[in-house]
Design an enzyme around this catalytic site. Structure first.
Site, short mmCIF file in Angstrom:
data_model
loop_
_atom_site.label_atom_id
_atom_site.label_comp_id
_atom_site.label_asym_id
_atom_site.label_seq_id
_atom_site.Cartn_x
_atom_site.Cartn_y
_atom_site.Cartn_z
N TYR A 1 28.58 -90.28 -86.74
CA TYR A 1 27.85 -89.75 -85.58
C TYR A 1 27.95 -90.76 -84.43
CZ TYR A 1 25.30 -86.97 -89.15
OH TYR A 1 24.95 -86.14 -90.20
N HIS B 1 25.50 -83.31 -84.13
CA HIS B 1 26.10 -83.25 -85.46
C HIS B 1 27.13 -84.38 -85.58
CE1 HIS B 1 24.26 -79.46 -86.57
NE2 HIS B 1 24.61 -78.95 -85.40
N LYS C 1 34.41 -80.63 -86.49
CA LYS C 1 34.56 -82.08 -86.56
C LYS C 1 36.04 -82.43 -86.45
CE LYS C 1 30.67 -82.19 -89.77
NZ LYS C 1 29.68 -82.07 -88.70
#
Length: 350
Positions: free
Chosen positions: A289, A297, A328
């Site tokens: 993070y 997120h 991601k």
């Protein structure tokens, strides 16, 4: 009207000015010769025949697609992978050119405004090939330092294409390291328990260390070793015997043989002001993070590899697709001695 070409050995000559203008000026194909003709390579010629845009002759006899295909198969290493990539990108509107003087890089793509400036290089792989991390790092150093992007094109057994943009990435977060009071924890088989309630709360609240264990805190091996090195924790056995870092590593290696490699990357990520947690549920070593978890997120899934690492493309494809599906980025943390380099592989729709 179809373009007329003449097959000469391993290349094709285009002589009519009208045809040269269509191919070179509009489609950015071929190499202009001093004689004024245009030389096409076999991939370009095959593509034009495949698209029914050219009539090809050799010694005044017409050459069909099958005949040129057989010649190209014999003359071009890994022909099917390169041709399927060339055809797919050309059909998508990319004016790529074949590179036959580089053993690894397959194609170049010029900028839309200047055909002499290379904006992208593309390497074509079969799904049965392997990713070589050392070779990938060499590609990145050679090309992306010159403001050129690097694409990997993967051809599966049915001829479908998957593309990745590959680059070195500088990871940086906004999580500053905090100071904590000293405390103790007990080493179990696969985790450690912090018994000090106040310290447990601070570690969880400030940098999201560990996970609640009732009113206490459980830590992973890498978290505990990091805090041990920082002088925050002392580690004991359940019998109360204090353990040095070396003794901890010896015991932890029995259950997690790669603990030292993951610890090296973990410490590097923390130095980059990132918040780091396990990435197990996503099939990676870590998730990272840039801000506190209540603000964002995890942006990155990070997998630790060492110099000399290779992998089948199916494993890489699975990892990148999973990362993409959960919004991601997939990053390989590449260890060379004590240096960590981060390589991003991102899905691309050219």
């Amino acid at each position: 009207m179809d373009i007329s070409g003449e097959l000469i050995s391993n290349y094709i000559l285009i002589k009519k000015a009208r045809d040269i203008g269509r191919l070179y000026d509009k489609s950015h194909m071929g190499i202009l010769q001093k004689s004024g003709s245009l030389q096409l390579n076999l991939l370009e010629g095959l593509y034009l025949l495949d698209q029914e845009k050219m009539i090809l002759f050799q010694n005044k006899k017409q050459i069909n697609l099958s005949q040129l295909l057989k010649l190209a198969i014999q003359r071009i290493p890994d022909f099917e992978t390169k041709y399927l990539t060339f055809k797919d990108l050309r059909n998508r509107g990319h004016a790529i050119t074949f590179i036959d003087d580089d053993a690894h890089v397959s194609f170049r793509k010029a900028t839309s405004t200047d055909t002499t400036v290379i904006s992208c290089v593309i390497t074509a792989f079969s799904e049965r090939d392997t990713l070589d991390i050392d070779q990938t790092k060499r590609y990145i150093q050679k090309f992306t330092k010159k403001n050129t992007t690097l694409w990997f094109a993967l051809v599966d057994e049915e001829g479908d294409l998957t593309y990745y943009e590959v680059s070195e990435i500088t990871l940086k977060g906004d999580i500053s390291n905090k100071n904590y009071p000293k405390g103790q924890c007990i080493l179990l088989k696969n985790r450690l328990i912090v018994f000090d309630k106040k310290l447990s709360g601070l570690l969880l609240q400030k940098e999201f260390f560990g996970k609640p264990f009732g009113e206490l805190l459980q830590l992973s091996f890498v978290e505990a070793l990091y805090l041990l090195e920082k002088g925050v924790l002392e580690i004991q056995t359940p019998e109360g015997k204090y353990l040095s870092k070396e003794k901890c590593l010896h015991l932890m290696k029995k259950h997690q043989p790669d603990i030292q490699q993951r610890l090296l990357v973990y410490k590097d990520l923390k130095q980059r002001s990132l918040l780091v947690k396990t990435g197990f549920k996503f099939g990676a070593h870590f998730r990272a993070y840039t801000k506190q978890p209540n603000q964002t997120h995890a942006e990155y899934l990070i997998h630790v590899v060492e110099k000399g690492f290779t992998s089948i493309w199916a494993e890489i494809s699975r990892a990148v697709r999973l990362a993409h599906s959960v919004n991601k980025e997939f990053v390989l943390a590449c260890i060379d001695d004590t240096i960590v380099t981060y390589i991003r592989l991102g899905r691309l729709r050219p």
